[in-house]
Motif scaffolding. Structure first.
Motif, PDB file in Angstrom:
ATOM      1  N   GLY A   1       0.832  -1.195   0.000  1.00  0.00           N
ATOM      2  CA  GLY A   1       0.000   0.000   0.000  1.00  0.00           C
ATOM      3  C   GLY A   1       0.867   1.244   0.000  1.00  0.00           C
ATOM      4  N   GLN A   2       0.259   2.386  -0.382  1.00  0.00           N
ATOM      5  CA  GLN A   2       1.027   3.622  -0.489  1.00  0.00           C
ATOM      6  C   GLN A   2       0.139   4.815  -0.202  1.00  0.00           C
ATOM      7  OE1 GLN A   2       2.062   3.135  -4.681  1.00  0.00           O
ATOM      8  NE2 GLN A   2       0.750   4.871  -5.203  1.00  0.00           N
ATOM      9  N   TRP A   3       0.774   5.940   0.172  1.00  0.00           N
ATOM     10  CA  TRP A   3       0.080   7.211   0.318  1.00  0.00           C
ATOM     11  C   TRP A   3       1.053   8.337   0.010  1.00  0.00           C
ATOM     12  CZ3 TRP A   3       2.376   4.889   4.395  1.00  0.00           C
ATOM     13  CH2 TRP A   3       3.091   5.672   5.276  1.00  0.00           C
ATOM     14  N   ALA A   4       0.520   9.461  -0.467  1.00  0.00           N
ATOM     15  CA  ALA A   4       1.330  10.619  -0.842  1.00  0.00           C
ATOM     16  C   ALA A   4       1.296  11.641   0.280  1.00  0.00           C
ATOM     17  CB  ALA A   4       0.808  11.239  -2.136  1.00  0.00           C
ATOM     18  N   ASP A   5       2.481  12.207   0.601  1.00  0.00           N
ATOM     19  CA  ASP A   5       2.624  13.254   1.605  1.00  0.00           C
ATOM     20  C   ASP A   5       3.150  14.490   0.881  1.00  0.00           C
ATOM     21  OD1 ASP A   5       3.116  14.907   3.729  1.00  0.00           O
ATOM     22  OD2 ASP A   5       3.997  13.364   5.000  1.00  0.00           O
ATOM     23  N   SER A   6       2.248  15.472   0.636  1.00  0.00           N
ATOM     24  CA  SER A   6       2.652  16.664  -0.115  1.00  0.00           C
ATOM     25  C   SER A   6       3.610  17.536   0.681  1.00  0.00           C
ATOM     26  CB  SER A   6       1.402  17.474  -0.493  1.00  0.00           C
ATOM     27  OG  SER A   6       0.692  17.864   0.677  1.00  0.00           O
ATOM     28  N   ARG A   7       3.509  17.511   2.014  1.00  0.00           N
ATOM     29  CA  ARG A   7       4.420  18.333   2.817  1.00  0.00           C
ATOM     30  C   ARG A   7       5.845  17.812   2.709  1.00  0.00           C
ATOM     31  NH1 ARG A   7       4.160  18.077   7.799  1.00  0.00           N
ATOM     32  NH2 ARG A   7       3.311  15.990   7.863  1.00  0.00           N
ATOM     33  N   ALA A   8       6.007  16.491   2.707  1.00  0.00           N
ATOM     34  CA  ALA A   8       7.340  15.902   2.561  1.00  0.00           C
ATOM     35  C   ALA A   8       7.739  15.746   1.102  1.00  0.00           C
ATOM     36  CB  ALA A   8       7.391  14.540   3.266  1.00  0.00           C
ATOM     37  N   ASN A   9       6.803  16.052   0.187  1.00  0.00           N
ATOM     38  CA  ASN A   9       7.063  15.969  -1.264  1.00  0.00           C
ATOM     39  C   ASN A   9       7.569  14.576  -1.643  1.00  0.00           C
ATOM     40  OD1 ASN A   9       7.196  16.771  -3.908  1.00  0.00           O
ATOM     41  ND2 ASN A   9       9.233  17.665  -3.734  1.00  0.00           N
TER      42      ASN A   9
END
Length: 377
Positions: free
Chosen positions: A96-104
């Motif tokens: 599974g995966q998720w995107a963290d925009s703050r950590a880019n």
């Protein structure tokens, strides 16, 4: 960008302190292999841990946020704050995966079983919903606390409360404190004046009011200083958000340029697919050729083994032939000697026969002579 200002969940990623983690207790933990997306290609996964590590959900009570944290020794390989706009995607039965925009970046987790992945995804959805509710409560609290403070606090005393409510920090500590100390102290002054007419009681009353105002003034001054620091922090965060917005705008422009080239990419893709098919056919032909060569090599090996066995037999035959030739030469020599002996024997027999014939002739002559003598007498 206004949503980022209204909710403390969207603050930039702070450095991860081990002391804070030790004080907090994880609310859910599991073990998984941690990956991050390659920052250069944005396609390949890069492992950040050599083996499975502990991945935990933490609740930061000071900020009222949920975080996903994972440590590899003393190194923090995951420090991701869960926000309402995040989505955890199950790309396979164990990944599974998720995107963290703050950590880019994009985080990926590889689990040992599907059940662990399902539990982690359920917890992610649960804490995401909790983060959304916390954001809504924080917005409602700021709206409720900003309206009474504007009515009760005059002029210059309004600014710290307003800025503090915008910042979203210490809402429960500063805002309730103001009405608790101002309004209850206003009621005793209104109730005490009808029952006290002496100047001493009035002086004591105003001294108490003055002390209360001094205490409130000190609290409001501290709140003002804290709000000023929060305003600076929000300015820094706003600058960071503006940079992030510019970066995302550039990214969108790049993606638009890329989308404009989709026809070229499709044609190139078709050419690549055709080339791949041709290469696959060539590879299949090469594999068939390889199988044929393997069969020939196996038959050649069989022929070689037969050749070796025949060579051994030939060598044995040659050795036996040499032995037989030696025996034959010996027999020939013996035959020659026997022939010589036979010839010598024949010669001796002939000489004996001749001698015998001579003797027989002499005896015949002697007989004839004796017979004549007998007849003459």
């Amino acid at each position: 960008m206004q949503q980022g200002l209204d909710c403390h969940l969207f603050t930039p990623a702070e450095p991860l302190h081990l002391a804070n983690i030790i004080k907090e207790q994880p609310i859910f933990s599991t073990r998984a292999h941690v990956f991050q997306i390659d920052p250069n290609t944005k396609k390949n996964w890069v492992p950040t841990s050599k083996h499975a590590v502990t991945v935990s959900y933490f609740f930061d009570s000071t900020r009222n946020v949920y975080r996903i944290i994972s440590l590899d020794g003393s190194k923090a390989i995951i420090n991701s704050t869960i926000t309402p706009n995040m989505t955890f995607t199950k790309t396979s039965q164990k990944f599974g995966q998720w995107a963290d925009s703050r950590a880019n970046t994009v985080y990926g987790l590889g689990f040992s079983s599907e059940s662990h992945l399902v539990k982690f995804a359920d917890k992610f959805a649960e804490f995401k919903e909790a983060a959304r509710l916390a954001k809504e409560r924080s917005q409602e609290k700021m709206e409720l606390t900003s309206t009474p403070s504007q009515e009760s606090a005059p002029g210059d005393l309004q600014s710290p409360l307003t800025s503090d409510s915008i910042n979203g920090t210490d809402d429960e500590r500063v805002t309730p404190g103001t009405p608790q100390h101002t309004e209850p102290r206003a009621e005793p002054s209104q109730n005490a004046l009808p029952f006290s007419h002496s100047s001493s009681s009035i002086n004591k009353h105003w001294e108490a009011e003055l002390a209360a105002l001094k205490g409130n003034n000190a609290k409001l001054t501290a709140a003002l200083l804290e709000s000023t620091a929060n305003v600076k922090q929000w300015k820094q965060q706003l600058a960071a958000y503006q940079e992030e917005a510019e970066r995302l705008h550039k990214r969108v422009t790049e993606l638009e340029c890329v989308s404009g080239q989709t026809t070229v990419i499709k044609s190139q893709k078709m050419e690549l697919n055709q080339t791949i098919e041709e290469l696959e056919l060539a590879l299949k032909a090469k594999e068939e050729e390889l199988e044929r060569l393997k069969a020939e090599v196996e038959s050649a090996n069989e022929f070689q083994s037969e050749k070796d066995s025949l060579a051994e037999k030939l060598q044995e035959t040659e050795s036996r032939n040499q032995v037989l030739e030696a025996q034959l030469s010996d027999l020939e020599q013996r035959l020659e000697s026997s022939q010589l002996e036979r010839e010598a024997f024949h010669k001796s027999l002939r000489s004996l026969l001749e001698l015998l014939d001579n003797k027989i002739f002499e005896l015949t002559e002697l007989r004839d002579t004796l017979a004549k003598l007998l007849e003459g007498s």
